[in-house]
Design a protein around this motif. Structure first.
Motif, PDB file in Angstrom:
ATOM      1  N   ARG A  46       0.843  -1.273  -0.090  1.00 12.03           N
ATOM      2  CA  ARG A  46      -0.132  -0.204  -0.023  1.00 12.03           C
ATOM      3  C   ARG A  46       0.993   1.243   0.014  1.00 12.03           C
ATOM      4  O   ARG A  46       0.634   2.199  -0.709  1.00 12.03           O
ATOM      5  N   VAL A  47       1.974   1.277   0.656  1.00  9.35           N
ATOM      6  CA  VAL A  47       2.765   2.203   0.977  1.00  9.35           C
ATOM      7  C   VAL A  47       3.321   2.697  -0.440  1.00  9.35           C
ATOM      8  O   VAL A  47       3.661   3.726  -1.009  1.00  9.35           O
ATOM      9  N   ARG A  48       4.007   1.445  -1.007  1.00 10.82           N
ATOM     10  CA  ARG A  48       4.567   1.604  -2.531  1.00 10.82           C
ATOM     11  C   ARG A  48       3.451   2.445  -3.311  1.00 10.82           C
ATOM     12  O   ARG A  48       3.862   3.114  -4.209  1.00 10.82           O
ATOM     13  N   ALA A  49       2.399   2.040  -3.168  1.00  8.81           N
ATOM     14  CA  ALA A  49       1.240   2.403  -4.580  1.00  8.81           C
ATOM     15  C   ALA A  49       1.133   3.805  -3.952  1.00  8.81           C
ATOM     16  O   ALA A  49       0.888   4.718  -5.070  1.00  8.81           O
ATOM     17  N   ALA A  50       1.112   4.131  -2.985  1.00  5.43           N
ATOM     18  CA  ALA A  50       0.892   5.623  -2.480  1.00  5.43           C
ATOM     19  C   ALA A  50       2.143   6.564  -2.925  1.00  5.43           C
ATOM     20  O   ALA A  50       1.840   7.512  -3.585  1.00  5.43           O
TER      21      ALA A  50
END
Length: 118
Positions: A46-50
């Motif tokens: 999720r952090v990578r996507a953000a």
């Protein structure tokens, strides 16, 4: 009767209009804010996507500065997680503190007297 001086805040639109250009404006907010107890690979993913969204954002620096200035505690802002922003904030505070009180600035290489460490 005396006149009352009133200090009005600056108009809100000017303070927040940068958000109209944000790359995250139409994104799912859940990408930027973790659910309770999210850990491991789901959180990392999720952090990578953000951060991918933030990388292409034209107001990324403004977003990050907002988060640092307001001590935003949650979410991804300007491409930085909560922990990364805390590190940036500490650096910011160190850079703005006078050199004379910065830890290690003039003490580098000095040895403390034995009585000072007892």
């Amino acid at each position: 009767m005396s006149a009352l001086n009133v200090c009005l805040p600056s108009p809100i639109a000017e303070s927040w209009d940068w958000q109209l250009s944000a790359a995250c404006r139409d994104a799912d907010p859940a990408v930027f804010f973790h659910p309770d107890n999210e850990r491991g690979e789901p959180r990392a993913s999720r952090v990578r996507a953000a951060k991918r969204i933030c990388l292409r954002c034209p107001v990324r620096a403004r977003c990050l500065n907002y988060a640092l200035d307001s001590s935003e505690r949650h979410g991804i802002w300007g491409g930085y997680t909560e922990d990364e922003r805390r590190t940036l904030q500490k650096r910011r505070e160190m850079q703005s503190s006078p050199a004379s009180i910065r830890p290690g600035h003039q003490d580098c290489g000095r040895t403390l007297a034995a009585r000072a460490i007892q």
